[in-house]
Scaffold this active site. Structure first.
Site, PDB file in Angstrom:
ATOM      1  CE  LYS A  79      -3.814   2.128   2.618  1.00 27.52           C
ATOM      2  NZ  LYS A  79      -4.597   2.069   3.880  1.00 27.52           N
ATOM      3  CB  SER A 154      -8.075   3.527   2.777  1.00 28.87           C
ATOM      4  OG  SER A 154      -7.190   3.040   3.763  1.00 28.87           O
ATOM      5  CB  SER A 178      -8.045   0.853   5.802  1.00 29.84           C
ATOM      6  OG  SER A 178      -8.868   1.961   5.584  1.00 29.84           O
TER       7      SER A 178
HETATM    8  N1  GLN Z   1     -12.993   4.273   6.345  1.00 33.17           N
HETATM    9  C1  GLN Z   1     -12.354   4.752   7.540  1.00 33.17           C
HETATM   10  C2  GLN Z   1     -11.942   6.185   7.332  1.00 33.17           C
HETATM   11  O1  GLN Z   1     -12.198   6.670   6.297  1.00 33.17           O
HETATM   12  C3  GLN Z   1     -11.166   3.902   7.889  1.00 33.17           C
HETATM   13  C4  GLN Z   1     -10.019   4.146   7.008  1.00 33.17           C
HETATM   14  C5  GLN Z   1      -8.794   3.416   7.452  1.00 33.17           C
HETATM   15  O2  GLN Z   1      -8.862   2.439   8.201  1.00 33.17           O
HETATM   16  N2  GLN Z   1      -7.655   3.921   7.039  1.00 33.17           N
HETATM   17  O3  GLN Z   1     -11.369   6.800   8.167  1.00 33.17           O
END
Ligand code: GLN
Length: 488
Positions: A79, A154, A178
């Site tokens: 990532k 994400s 994420s």
């Molecule tokens: N969807 C959540 C957010 O937008 C979690 C994102 C993540 O875990 N990086 O913050």
């Protein structure tokens, strides 16, 4: 015949060790498959074919010289929020376009020392803010199970690349879900470690008290292998914890499910669960019961506050962490001749709408006069949420639920209303607030053929329990062996 791209990491290591295949062959198979598949999926932000082949040759040479590394010759992709020395790292943001870190994140350095072959960097929502990769500053990634749908986020590039066989595994990061959400939407084994289990040095910070990097793979044993390499204290990250790291692979078959106490949080099985998701999750739990596990209904009474708490804590931390992208210290500068105007123009042009929304929310929550009402209050509720889990784990060994109320949604379905997008993480965010480990494993498919994830949670630093419990189910089922039609 099994193609090289279909092997799990565990299978590939056995064949590499038997010198039945070489790391160069394995890497070339992945590079050829990426060339054919990436135009459809768009999981990569950078490809590093030359580096990969050089690392593969080095892995073959090391093996020929008698050195057996834990991941010698295994092609992975990472990532793009994890810093890679000499390889562009953008965090899915235009503001970091062209940024080449002069250092490796600790988990990258550890994977490299263990013999990883790096295929490239993977797409994500900008600065990991999102649940679909639609917030990437570059392009969205498509779900290999249905290219009209999101891969989750994400870490959507990670989920899609591994499901589409473009990499044998990946590291994602998880601030509120994420790793687990794209793991679930793409049918992978995906593990968010306990806070402090894996060094955050070089993980570009979103919510510093919540972020963790962790593995996303096509088998639980593969997750164990990657976690083994990246886990453990790091002098470069004061929040990494000096808790002994057990032998995760050796522990996969230890113990029995007989007498395992599984808690089902009442609040996680409420209205809003898609019927196919609930049915698959309940069937998986019934399988554990059939193996002698005890099923207990428990309560996490402060669950209803988790979304509000998370979006105050995470945005507050984000507003502080993203202050450095000002065109002076970091970030592609839009020079206006005047420093304040340069800040404004740089941040105005470089950040996308979701990142701006979060910086504003977080700045507001931290501002004088509002701090106690918002940030202070959220911290207090966070403690209550953590205590809910402590009380639950006094009664049960693990918790189980769905990862997300739904399977992968369509592009554009939730982009108009941020609140709808935030709800995709309703079952995952409390885990980050509490700092405990969580895992997603495939437990079925919905009527449209989309993967469904079972979430398993354990007390802090009990990743070994998660892996063992997940592995037992994987051994008894074949969900993880199914392939998207695109890669048949
Ligand atoms: N969807 C959540 C957010 O937008 C979690 C994102 C993540 O875990 N990086 O913050």
């Amino acid at each position: 015949m099994t193609r090289l791209i279909d092997l799990t990491i565990t299978e590939a290591l056995a064949r590499l060790r038997a010198q039945d295949i070489s790391a160069v062959e394995l890497t070339e198979a992945h590079l050829a498959h990426i060339a054919a598949t990436e135009p459809t999926i768009q999981a990569f932000l950078a490809q590093t074919a030359d580096l990969a082949l050089a690392q593969a040759r080095a892995a073959d040479a090391a093996r020929a010289a008698g050195t057996d590394l834990p991941l010698g010759g295994i092609p992975l992709a990472i990532k793009d929020v994890l810093s890679t020395r000499g390889v562009a790292t953008t965090c899915g943001s235009r503001i970091l376009q062209g940024y080449i870190p002069p250092f490796d994140a600790t988990c990258i350095a550890r994977l490299s020392a263990a013999g990883m072959v790096l295929l490239g960097k993977l797409n994500c929502d900008e600065f990991a803010m999102g649940s679909s990769t639609e917030n990437s500053g570059y392009y969205p990634t498509r779900n290999p199970w249905d290219v009209g749908r999101v891969p989750g986020g994400s870490s959507g590039g990670s989920g899609a690349a591994v499901a589409a066989r473009m990499a044998m595994g990946s590291l994602g990061t998880d601030t509120g879900g994420s790793i687990r959400l794209p793991g679930s939407f793409c049918g992978l084994a995906a593990l968010k470690p306990s806070y402090g289990r894996v060094s955050r040095y070089g993980l570009v910070a979103y919510g510093s008290s919540l972020d963790q990097a962790g593995p996303m793979t096509r088998s639980v044993a593969d997750c164990a292998r990657l976690l083994q390499v990246i886990a453990g204290p790091d002098p470069l990250d004061a929040t990494s914890r000096n808790v002994p790291v057990p032998d995760y692979v050796a522990g996969l078959n230890a113990g029995t499910l007989k007498g395992l106490r599984i808690g089902l949080p009442r609040e996680y099985f409420g209205a809003g669960l898609q019927p196919d998701v609930e049915a698959a999750v309940r069937a998986a739990i019934a399988w554990y019961a059939s193996q002698g596990a005890e099923i207990h209904e428990i309560s996490l009474p402060h669950s209803e506050y988790s979304l509000a708490t998370y979006y105050i804590v995470a945005t507050s931390e984000a507003s502080a962490n993203l202050a450095k992208y000002d065109g002076i210290r970091f970030g592609a500068r839009v020079d206006q001749g005047d420093v304040i105007e340069t800040y404004k123009a740089t941040r105005g042009a470089g950040f996308g709408p979701e990142v701006k929304r979060r910086i504003m929310l977080g700045t507001y929550a931290l501002s004088a006069g509002y701090y106690d009402a918002w940030y202070g209050k959220a911290q207090a509720v966070r403690t209550l949420i953590r205590q809910d889990f402590e009380q639950a784990f006094a009664k049960v060994d693990v918790l189980m639920s769905a990862v997300s109320p739904t399977t992968a949604f369509k592009f554009g379905e939730h982009t108009a209303d941020p609140m709808q997008m935030y709800l995709a993480d309703i079952l995952t965010i409390s885990v980050n607030l509490a700092g405990i480990p969580g895992m997603s494993i495939p437990c079925g498919f919905d009527r449209d053929g989309l993967p469904i994830g079972l979430q398993i949670l354990a007390p802090a630093f009990k990743e070994d329990v998660l892996l063992r419990v997940a592995h037992a189910y994987e051994q008894a089922t074949d969900w993880h062996t199914r392939r998207p039609a695109l890669v048949q």
